[in-house]
Design a protein around this motif. Structure first.
Motif, PDB file in Angstrom:
ATOM      1  N   THR A 184       2.828  48.818 -12.320  1.00 46.80           N
ATOM      2  CA  THR A 184       3.321  47.470 -12.617  1.00 46.80           C
ATOM      3  C   THR A 184       4.452  47.102 -11.664  1.00 46.80           C
ATOM      4  N   VAL A 185       5.317  48.070 -11.355  1.00 47.53           N
ATOM      5  CA  VAL A 185       6.385  47.818 -10.375  1.00 47.53           C
ATOM      6  C   VAL A 185       5.787  47.498  -9.015  1.00 47.53           C
ATOM      7  N   LEU A 186       4.763  48.249  -8.610  1.00 46.57           N
ATOM      8  CA  LEU A 186       4.199  48.099  -7.272  1.00 46.57           C
ATOM      9  C   LEU A 186       3.412  46.796  -7.112  1.00 46.57           C
ATOM     10  N   VAL A 187       2.615  46.431  -8.110  1.00 50.14           N
ATOM     11  CA  VAL A 187       1.713  45.286  -7.913  1.00 50.14           C
ATOM     12  C   VAL A 187       2.275  43.973  -8.431  1.00 50.14           C
TER      13      VAL A 187
ATOM     14  N   GLY B  39      15.837  33.561   2.721  1.00 48.26           N
ATOM     15  CA  GLY B  39      15.062  33.404   1.490  1.00 48.26           C
ATOM     16  C   GLY B  39      13.633  32.987   1.788  1.00 48.26           C
ATOM     17  N   CYS B  40      13.430  32.046   2.724  1.00 48.09           N
ATOM     18  CA  CYS B  40      12.066  31.654   3.108  1.00 48.09           C
ATOM     19  C   CYS B  40      11.305  32.852   3.673  1.00 48.09           C
ATOM     20  N   ALA B  41      11.993  33.679   4.463  1.00 48.99           N
ATOM     21  CA  ALA B  41      11.335  34.865   5.016  1.00 48.99           C
ATOM     22  C   ALA B  41      10.922  35.830   3.906  1.00 48.99           C
ATOM     23  N   LEU B  42      11.776  35.994   2.894  1.00 46.13           N
ATOM     24  CA  LEU B  42      11.422  36.882   1.779  1.00 46.13           C
ATOM     25  C   LEU B  42      10.232  36.352   0.998  1.00 46.13           C
ATOM     26  N   ILE B  43      10.151  35.033   0.834  1.00 51.57           N
ATOM     27  CA  ILE B  43       8.995  34.454   0.146  1.00 51.57           C
ATOM     28  C   ILE B  43       7.709  34.751   0.921  1.00 51.57           C
ATOM     29  N   VAL B  44       7.743  34.549   2.218  1.00 54.70           N
ATOM     30  CA  VAL B  44       6.563  34.819   3.045  1.00 54.70           C
ATOM     31  C   VAL B  44       6.180  36.295   2.979  1.00 54.70           C
ATOM     32  N   ILE B  45       7.185  37.171   3.059  1.00 51.80           N
ATOM     33  CA  ILE B  45       6.912  38.612   2.994  1.00 51.80           C
ATOM     34  C   ILE B  45       6.317  38.987   1.638  1.00 51.80           C
ATOM     35  N   GLY B  46       6.864  38.412   0.559  1.00 48.87           N
ATOM     36  CA  GLY B  46       6.343  38.717  -0.773  1.00 48.87           C
ATOM     37  C   GLY B  46       4.904  38.279  -0.953  1.00 48.87           C
ATOM     38  N   LEU B  47       4.556  37.097  -0.412  1.00 48.12           N
ATOM     39  CA  LEU B  47       3.185  36.607  -0.541  1.00 48.12           C
ATOM     40  C   LEU B  47       2.215  37.389   0.337  1.00 48.12           C
ATOM     41  N   LEU B  48       2.634  37.665   1.572  1.00 42.14           N
ATOM     42  CA  LEU B  48       1.719  38.335   2.492  1.00 42.14           C
ATOM     43  C   LEU B  48       1.582  39.827   2.221  1.00 42.14           C
ATOM     44  N   SER B  49       2.551  40.420   1.534  1.00 45.45           N
ATOM     45  CA  SER B  49       2.504  41.868   1.316  1.00 45.45           C
ATOM     46  C   SER B  49       1.710  42.261   0.083  1.00 45.45           C
ATOM     47  N   GLY B  50       1.137  41.290  -0.639  1.00 46.60           N
ATOM     48  CA  GLY B  50       0.366  41.606  -1.847  1.00 46.60           C
ATOM     49  C   GLY B  50      -0.738  42.625  -1.614  1.00 46.60           C
ATOM     50  N   PRO B  51      -1.616  42.437  -0.605  1.00 46.67           N
ATOM     51  CA  PRO B  51      -2.661  43.448  -0.361  1.00 46.67           C
ATOM     52  C   PRO B  51      -2.091  44.827  -0.054  1.00 46.67           C
ATOM     53  N   TRP B  52      -0.985  44.876   0.670  1.00 51.73           N
ATOM     54  CA  TRP B  52      -0.380  46.170   1.004  1.00 51.73           C
ATOM     55  C   TRP B  52       0.119  46.875  -0.253  1.00 51.73           C
ATOM     56  N   TRP B  53       0.780  46.122  -1.157  1.00 44.90           N
ATOM     57  CA  TRP B  53       1.243  46.728  -2.406  1.00 44.90           C
ATOM     58  C   TRP B  53       0.068  47.239  -3.239  1.00 44.90           C
ATOM     59  N   LEU B  54      -1.053  46.495  -3.235  1.00 45.94           N
ATOM     60  CA  LEU B  54      -2.226  46.960  -3.974  1.00 45.94           C
ATOM     61  C   LEU B  54      -2.745  48.289  -3.423  1.00 45.94           C
ATOM     62  N   ARG B  55      -2.774  48.413  -2.104  1.00 47.02           N
ATOM     63  CA  ARG B  55      -3.246  49.669  -1.512  1.00 47.02           C
ATOM     64  C   ARG B  55      -2.289  50.812  -1.817  1.00 47.02           C
ATOM     65  N   VAL B  56      -0.979  50.538  -1.789  1.00 45.60           N
ATOM     66  CA  VAL B  56      -0.008  51.573  -2.139  1.00 45.60           C
ATOM     67  C   VAL B  56      -0.213  52.021  -3.586  1.00 45.60           C
ATOM     68  N   GLN B  57      -0.442  51.049  -4.481  1.00 48.10           N
ATOM     69  CA  GLN B  57      -0.666  51.387  -5.883  1.00 48.10           C
ATOM     70  C   GLN B  57      -1.920  52.244  -6.053  1.00 48.10           C
ATOM     71  N   ALA B  58      -3.001  51.892  -5.353  1.00 49.83           N
ATOM     72  CA  ALA B  58      -4.241  52.663  -5.484  1.00 49.83           C
ATOM     73  C   ALA B  58      -4.055  54.093  -4.992  1.00 49.83           C
ATOM     74  N   ARG B  59      -3.346  54.253  -3.879  1.00 50.01           N
ATOM     75  CA  ARG B  59      -3.105  55.612  -3.368  1.00 50.01           C
ATOM     76  C   ARG B  59      -2.202  56.406  -4.320  1.00 50.01           C
ATOM     77  N   TRP B  60      -1.232  55.729  -4.907  1.00 46.78           N
ATOM     78  CA  TRP B  60      -0.346  56.402  -5.855  1.00 46.78           C
ATOM     79  C   TRP B  60      -1.132  56.826  -7.101  1.00 46.78           C
ATOM     80  N   SER B  61      -2.010  55.964  -7.590  1.00 41.61           N
ATOM     81  CA  SER B  61      -2.850  56.329  -8.733  1.00 41.61           C
ATOM     82  C   SER B  61      -3.737  57.516  -8.406  1.00 41.61           C
ATOM     83  N   SER B  62      -4.255  57.540  -7.170  1.00 42.85           N
ATOM     84  CA  SER B  62      -5.090  58.661  -6.758  1.00 42.85           C
ATOM     85  C   SER B  62      -4.304  59.965  -6.748  1.00 42.85           C
TER      86      SER B  62
END
Length: 411
Positions: A114-117, A168-191
């Motif tokens: 939940t923290v990661l995704v 702040g605008c840069a953080l918003i862009v990073i937060g939106l664009l990093s969603g797929p990366w966080w999902l992959r990190v979560q999947a590897r952590w679950s594995s």
């Protein structure tokens, strides 16, 4: 690779599933603690089955949205019934390393994932909104005195607020664009939490060895059945045809009419033998299955059923021929069992492909109470599906209704 909006959708779906995992984990842990008192013996294996199915759903979600297949460990078969059998099953579960890996994952992963995704990407977006929206309103619009740090920028005067807004605008862009990366990190952590590659390989070898033995035994049984059907049916009629033709040959000179009558009987017997051979071949590979596929074969099976059957078929593509045959005969076995034993007035069959898995469900409104016992028809169906990495799930409370689902990978 998935887009940011698809990743957001996947994160929300995953978060909902993680909540269900946490709730089921608490129930399973409570049942585990109640085993010494006897009450947990009856509910603990069922809780573990539900928890394992939720892990499989999370695995499919990770594969769909992150492109990573998390290896969910196989557990000992938990379809036993009766208090003593359930007690033995509890012992097999609590002494199995795969069960404890599953529990470790179920206790830790709902919080970390939940923290990661959710919290990490949404926290970046929220902190970015504070810098580019809230701080200009507070310090430029409302004329408050800026006296704080924003990330690494000291916001102490009005002239430094625009720097915080840009960050702040840069953080918003990073937060939106990093969603797929966080999902992959979560999947590897679950594995990492749920899997041990060596243990998974050992479990896989054990499952494959068992399924190989079952397939070999089933093939031998099918061969014996075919030999018995040919011996008792077509072969006996062919022997009778030969004898009648021999008698006709001896009578043709002295009693032509009797010889012609024997020849006519031999012709009728040959037609019957041909019909039995066709029925036998139809039982091995039905023509409608070979010509039109599994969906049409299930619909034809429903028409010929002894009970009214409603079908909902969504199979857009043809599957492997051996997989279609296994699914066809498994479905036919389920329909036959329901017609013979369920006391139902109506059946419903659904078939579709979801996440590279063929899923067929058979529902009936009968008396329920169906269980998988060794040597039964359901047990034979389960063993045949195991050769294709398939599973058979039975939900049949006493009083009904009964829902039996078979699921087979079909990628």
């Amino acid at each position: 690779m998935v887009g940011r909006w698809t990743a957001l959708r996947g994160s929300l779906i995953l978060a909902g599933q993680l909540v269900a995992v946490l709730a089921m984990t608490l129930v399973a842990a409570t049942a585990l603690c109640l085993i010494p008192l006897g009450a947990g013996v009856l509910i603990f294996p069922g809780c573990v089955r539900v928890l394992h199915r939720q892990a499989e759903r999370l695995r499919r979600t990770d594969r769909r949205f992150a492109g990573i297949d998390v290896a969910v460990p196989s557990l000992p078969d938990s379809t036993a019934s009766g208090f003593v059998a359930q007690a033995r099953q509890c012992w097999r579960l609590v002494t199995d390393r795969a069960f404890w890996r599953l529990m470790r994952w179920a206790l830790v992963d709902p919080f970390t994932s939940t923290v990661l995704v959710l919290i990490a990407p949404l926290g970046l977006v929220g902190w970015g909104l504070y810098g580019c929206v809230a701080m200009p309103i507070l310090y430029l619009g409302l004329r408050l005195e800026p006296t704080e740090w924003y990330v690494f920028i000291p916001v102490t005067t009005a002239s430094t607020v625009p720097y915080a807004a840009v960050l702040g605008c840069a953080l918003i862009v990073i937060g939106l664009l990093s969603g797929p990366w966080w999902l992959r990190v979560q999947a590897r952590w679950s594995s990492v939490l749920i899997g041990s590659h060596l243990a998974d390989l050992q479990a896989r070898v054990s499952v494959l060895s068992a399924s190989r033995e079952e397939v070999r035994d089933d093939a031998a049984a099918q061969l014996r059945r075919i030999e018995r059907d040919v011996h008792d049916g077509a072969q006996a009629q062919l022997v009778a045809i030969g004898m009648k033709l021999g008698f006709a040959e001896t009578l043709i000179a002295s009693d032509t009419n009797a010889a012609l009558a024997l020849i006519g009987q031999a012709r009728d017997d040959s037609s019957n033998a041909l019909g039995e051979l066709r029925d036998l071949m139809r039982g091995i590979r039905p023509p409608v299955l070979a010509d039109r596929g599994l969906g049409a074969a299930i619909e034809a099976m429903a028409i010929e059923s002894a009970l009214p059957v409603t079908t909902r078929i969504r199979l857009p593509v043809r599957l492997d021929s051996s997989l279609e045959a296994a699914a066809y005969f498994a479905t036919r076995e389920l329909l036959t069992n329901a017609a013979k034993h369920s006391g139902a007035a109506h059946l419903a069959v659904t078939a579709d492909i979801d996440e590279d898995h063929l899923r067929i469900e058979v529902h009936d409104d009968g008396k329920g109470g169906a269980v998988i016992v060794p040597g039964s028809g359901l047990d034979g169906t389960r063993r045949r599906l195991a050769a294709f990495d398939g599973t058979l799930t039975v939900r049949s409370p006493v009083g009904g209704p009964t829902e039996i689902a078979l699921e087979v990978p079909c990628a």
